[in-house]
Design a protein around this motif. Sequence first.
Motif, mmCIF file in Angstrom:
data_model
loop_
_atom_site.group_PDB
_atom_site.id
_atom_site.type_symbol
_atom_site.label_atom_id
_atom_site.label_comp_id
_atom_site.label_asym_id
_atom_site.label_seq_id
_atom_site.Cartn_x
_atom_site.Cartn_y
_atom_site.Cartn_z
ATOM 1 N N VAL A 48 37.384 -56.380 -32.710
ATOM 2 C CA VAL A 48 37.298 -57.041 -31.413
ATOM 3 C C VAL A 48 38.699 -57.205 -30.814
ATOM 4 O O VAL A 48 38.968 -56.754 -29.700
ATOM 5 C CB VAL A 48 36.611 -58.411 -31.534
ATOM 6 N N ALA A 49 39.593 -57.863 -31.570
ATOM 7 C CA ALA A 49 40.938 -58.128 -31.047
ATOM 8 C C ALA A 49 41.870 -58.419 -32.212
ATOM 9 O O ALA A 49 41.423 -58.817 -33.291
ATOM 10 C CB ALA A 49 40.928 -59.309 -30.077
ATOM 11 N N ALA A 59 45.955 -56.468 -29.247
ATOM 12 C CA ALA A 59 45.147 -55.267 -29.099
ATOM 13 C C ALA A 59 43.697 -55.687 -28.928
ATOM 14 O O ALA A 59 43.280 -56.709 -29.489
ATOM 15 C CB ALA A 59 45.294 -54.355 -30.310
ATOM 16 N N TYR A 60 42.944 -54.908 -28.153
ATOM 17 C CA TYR A 60 41.549 -55.235 -27.866
ATOM 18 C C TYR A 60 40.680 -53.996 -27.951
ATOM 19 O O TYR A 60 41.103 -52.888 -27.611
ATOM 20 C CB TYR A 60 41.406 -55.818 -26.463
ATOM 21 N N VAL A 64 35.583 -55.302 -24.982
ATOM 22 C CA VAL A 64 35.879 -56.699 -24.655
ATOM 23 C C VAL A 64 37.113 -56.848 -23.785
ATOM 24 O O VAL A 64 37.417 -57.957 -23.330
ATOM 25 C CB VAL A 64 36.044 -57.544 -25.934
ATOM 26 N N LYS A 65 37.826 -55.767 -23.551
ATOM 27 C CA LYS A 65 39.065 -55.829 -22.782
ATOM 28 C C LYS A 65 38.790 -56.399 -21.391
ATOM 29 O O LYS A 65 37.861 -55.979 -20.703
ATOM 30 C CB LYS A 65 39.674 -54.427 -22.684
ATOM 31 N N GLN A 82 39.237 -66.526 -26.984
ATOM 32 C CA GLN A 82 38.591 -67.032 -25.784
ATOM 33 C C GLN A 82 37.720 -65.925 -25.214
ATOM 34 O O GLN A 82 38.212 -64.831 -24.928
ATOM 35 C CB GLN A 82 39.634 -67.467 -24.758
ATOM 36 N N MET A 83 36.450 -66.230 -25.039
ATOM 37 C CA MET A 83 35.491 -65.224 -24.583
ATOM 38 C C MET A 83 34.894 -65.652 -23.254
ATOM 39 O O MET A 83 34.330 -66.759 -23.150
ATOM 40 C CB MET A 83 34.384 -65.040 -25.620
ATOM 41 N N TYR A 84 35.027 -64.810 -22.256
ATOM 42 C CA TYR A 84 34.468 -65.052 -20.935
ATOM 43 C C TYR A 84 33.422 -63.981 -20.608
ATOM 44 O O TYR A 84 33.380 -62.930 -21.233
ATOM 45 C CB TYR A 84 35.568 -64.989 -19.864
ATOM 46 N N SER A 85 32.633 -64.260 -19.575
ATOM 47 C CA SER A 85 31.644 -63.289 -19.085
ATOM 48 C C SER A 85 30.837 -62.691 -20.231
ATOM 49 O O SER A 85 30.678 -61.470 -20.333
ATOM 50 C CB SER A 85 32.361 -62.175 -18.302
ATOM 51 N N LEU A 86 30.349 -63.550 -21.082
ATOM 52 C CA LEU A 86 29.620 -63.079 -22.257
ATOM 53 C C LEU A 86 28.338 -62.362 -21.880
ATOM 54 O O LEU A 86 27.675 -62.712 -20.887
ATOM 55 C CB LEU A 86 29.333 -64.248 -23.185
ATOM 56 N N LYS A 87 28.015 -61.356 -22.684
ATOM 57 C CA LYS A 87 26.838 -60.525 -22.472
ATOM 58 C C LYS A 87 25.940 -60.625 -23.700
ATOM 59 O O LYS A 87 26.424 -60.906 -24.806
ATOM 60 C CB LYS A 87 27.258 -59.069 -22.281
ATOM 61 N N PRO A 88 24.651 -60.358 -23.545
ATOM 62 C CA PRO A 88 23.768 -60.376 -24.716
ATOM 63 C C PRO A 88 24.261 -59.458 -25.838
ATOM 64 O O PRO A 88 24.086 -59.788 -27.018
ATOM 65 C CB PRO A 88 22.436 -59.902 -24.142
#
Length: 122
Positions: A48-49, A59-60, A64-65, A82-88
């Motif tokens: 992931v990162a 690095a990403y 998820v970038k 920190q995770m934004y705009s999460l998707k299923p």
Amino acid sequence: QVYLVESGGGFVQAGGSLRLSCTASRRTFDSYAMGWFRQRPGKEREFVAAITRSGGSTAYADTVKGRFTISRDNAKDTVYLQMYSLKPEDTAVYYCAARPNIATTPGEYDYWGQGTQVTVSS
């Protein structure tokens, strides 16, 4: 030996955000690059990162970038995701890991946490 403990996972609706934390047991935390990985149901563990020991370089994964940000606070022996705009499709167990130098392959990491579940509903 480095013990890592993740926290901050949970249930969130699509478009929402979460912040994961991973705290290390050792005061030599700044001797380790840190990575976040995830394992989705039926899938292999994936990168992931990652962040260098000083936090000066990151690095990403392409998936998820622009939505996730990795950071660290060496004074608190903690790395964050920190995770934004999460998707299923971000639904997974998220793991932090440590090794001396930054890397993006799970097999290169020496120490792992137990993981924290993130569930994103549509």
